[in-house]
Design a protein around this motif. Sequence first.
Motif, PDB file in Angstrom:
ATOM      1  N   PRO B 143     -37.763  56.918 -25.150  1.00  0.00           N
ATOM      2  CA  PRO B 143     -39.130  56.907 -24.605  1.00  0.00           C
ATOM      3  C   PRO B 143     -40.141  57.690 -25.440  1.00  0.00           C
ATOM      4  N   GLN B 144     -41.389  57.179 -25.437  1.00  0.00           N
ATOM      5  CA  GLN B 144     -42.532  57.934 -25.992  1.00  0.00           C
ATOM      6  C   GLN B 144     -43.368  58.534 -24.866  1.00  0.00           C
ATOM      7  N   PHE B 145     -43.367  57.824 -23.712  1.00  0.00           N
ATOM      8  CA  PHE B 145     -44.164  58.256 -22.559  1.00  0.00           C
ATOM      9  C   PHE B 145     -43.386  58.026 -21.278  1.00  0.00           C
ATOM     10  N   GLY B 146     -43.867  58.652 -20.218  1.00  0.00           N
ATOM     11  CA  GLY B 146     -43.305  58.425 -18.902  1.00  0.00           C
ATOM     12  C   GLY B 146     -44.383  57.922 -17.955  1.00  0.00           C
ATOM     13  N   PHE B 147     -43.991  57.071 -17.029  1.00  0.00           N
ATOM     14  CA  PHE B 147     -44.884  56.649 -15.943  1.00  0.00           C
ATOM     15  C   PHE B 147     -44.199  57.043 -14.653  1.00  0.00           C
ATOM     16  N   TRP B 148     -44.856  57.895 -13.877  1.00  0.00           N
ATOM     17  CA  TRP B 148     -44.314  58.361 -12.600  1.00  0.00           C
ATOM     18  C   TRP B 148     -45.131  57.734 -11.479  1.00  0.00           C
ATOM     19  N   GLY B 149     -44.466  57.162 -10.496  1.00  0.00           N
ATOM     20  CA  GLY B 149     -45.241  56.690  -9.354  1.00  0.00           C
ATOM     21  C   GLY B 149     -44.648  55.480  -8.670  1.00  0.00           C
ATOM     22  N   HIS B 166     -40.703  55.168 -20.039  1.00  0.00           N
ATOM     23  CA  HIS B 166     -39.682  55.221 -18.989  1.00  0.00           C
ATOM     24  C   HIS B 166     -40.342  55.382 -17.619  1.00  0.00           C
ATOM     25  N   VAL B 167     -39.697  54.812 -16.615  1.00  0.00           N
ATOM     26  CA  VAL B 167     -40.246  54.838 -15.251  1.00  0.00           C
ATOM     27  C   VAL B 167     -39.594  55.971 -14.461  1.00  0.00           C
ATOM     28  N   PHE B 168     -40.442  56.740 -13.774  1.00  0.00           N
ATOM     29  CA  PHE B 168     -39.958  57.846 -12.922  1.00  0.00           C
ATOM     30  C   PHE B 168     -40.559  57.689 -11.527  1.00  0.00           C
ATOM     31  N   GLY B 169     -40.252  58.662 -10.679  1.00  0.00           N
ATOM     32  CA  GLY B 169     -40.854  58.673  -9.349  1.00  0.00           C
ATOM     33  C   GLY B 169     -40.185  57.670  -8.410  1.00  0.00           C
ATOM     34  N   TRP B 170     -40.972  57.216  -7.430  1.00  0.00           N
ATOM     35  CA  TRP B 170     -40.422  56.361  -6.371  1.00  0.00           C
ATOM     36  C   TRP B 170     -39.872  55.056  -6.924  1.00  0.00           C
TER      37      TRP B 170
END
Lengths: 232, 241
Positions: B143-149, B166-170
């Motif tokens: 990953p270069q960035f993360g998306f949380w939500g 990469h995907v984070f959060g719910w």
Amino acid sequence: MLYIDAGTSFSKIMATNGDTMASLKPICESENKKFYIIRSSEISKLDTKFDGGTGHMSNDYLKDGIEVENEILALAYGVKKLRPELSTMTVLDIGSRDTKWVSFKNGKYKELDWNTACASATGATIEMLCKFYNVDAQTLKANKDKYPVTCGVFGMEKIMDEISKTKNVETAIAKYIHGIAFNAWNFAQKPEKIYLSGGFCESECFVKSLENYCEVEKLGRFVLVCGLEEQY
Amino acid sequence: MGKKKIGFWGVPKPEIIKEYRLKYPNDEFVDLCMLHGAKKTSILPDTTCKIISNIMDNAIHFKDDLDVIIASVGQEKCDSGRFVSRILKDMGYNMVFSTNENYNDAPISIPISTSNLPLGEKITKITANIVEKDNTQYTYCKPQFGFWGVPPNDFEFLKLFPNETHVFGWTRCVEAGRPADTELEMYVDENLPTVFFAQTFCNKMQLAKYLAKKYGGLFIDVDDYATNSTKAKIQAYMRLG
């Protein structure tokens, strides 16, 4: 080369490398650069295409193939260009309709934010208030009291109430401006010092109000347009 | 009348999904959280998060086509989802309530969240898996960035992110089959520049803002569609961060 920061009310133009805006008188000149300010409603009359631009209104005035630059990036690169010796700082720009800031720590990006959604309480509102009440914004004196202007509409109600009670328009607008300064400081995460960009640099009432909360250093109205030179 | 439908929202228990698939074998599943061209109704207050508004608007829009609505009403969704389920029941809809809060200790598997797909496609596939498991093999990316939500109402702004996000959060919790696992929801890679997203008026704004501050990320909230300034913040964060 010609660069433009076309805001909602005013556009800031920088001409470099011998370029010039023949129909405009420069506000200032330095290092082979000329700086101009014009009402954004007048840009089309210049019949000029620019080599780089930022701001809500610049899209139609750029040369073919040139894309509008992001305003926060223009602000960030602008302060780096103007004050390369600063490694830890918060620069805040308040425009006609928005407020944006970016901070750096030890030379590296730290945080940023940009608020347009509740930006009724920024430069354009003050301009309209002063026009409506026929007040010269430059003569306003800072007031130690402030209105809560988190919601611009509620803030406006406070102005109307004060004016109807005291008939003192200048005091009411000054309290409103103090409220904007307090909001801006909070929005920028309450820094100890703010490097201020934008038209509010010319409002002593605003600067004095902001100084109630932090040290203020004025960078003037050409920070974003200076940042453009770094990006194109 | 269109094709008959089973409406749902959140992450109902797989057993309940299976039960109603068998009961209505010709129905299609419709995620009521998503945009389906429904007209805006004024049943809920304007200060309702867009996802919950979509549920109500879609329920009205599809009313005659809906055989049943399976509603996530546990901690895997939110109070608003629970309240709307009761309102719809009161309005006469055939409602089934599902809670999905207890999980086994199986290792967490999140191949889509960490894959090299475009971010919008990752999220679409994760939500599609709620009703139809797909066994595609995904390629991991560094990953270069993360998306949380959560899956947003507006997928357009997701195009600003590179595939190496990469995907984070719910959303990650949904893929892992643990939609009420708050510990997993709060997990991020602290070395990864991450955008923390929540729908405006959603209580997850609390987590998003807190975590963004804690990890030096960018907090954004979007009501219906991302404004130009929100998009510009994301772009600036990616270039400066």
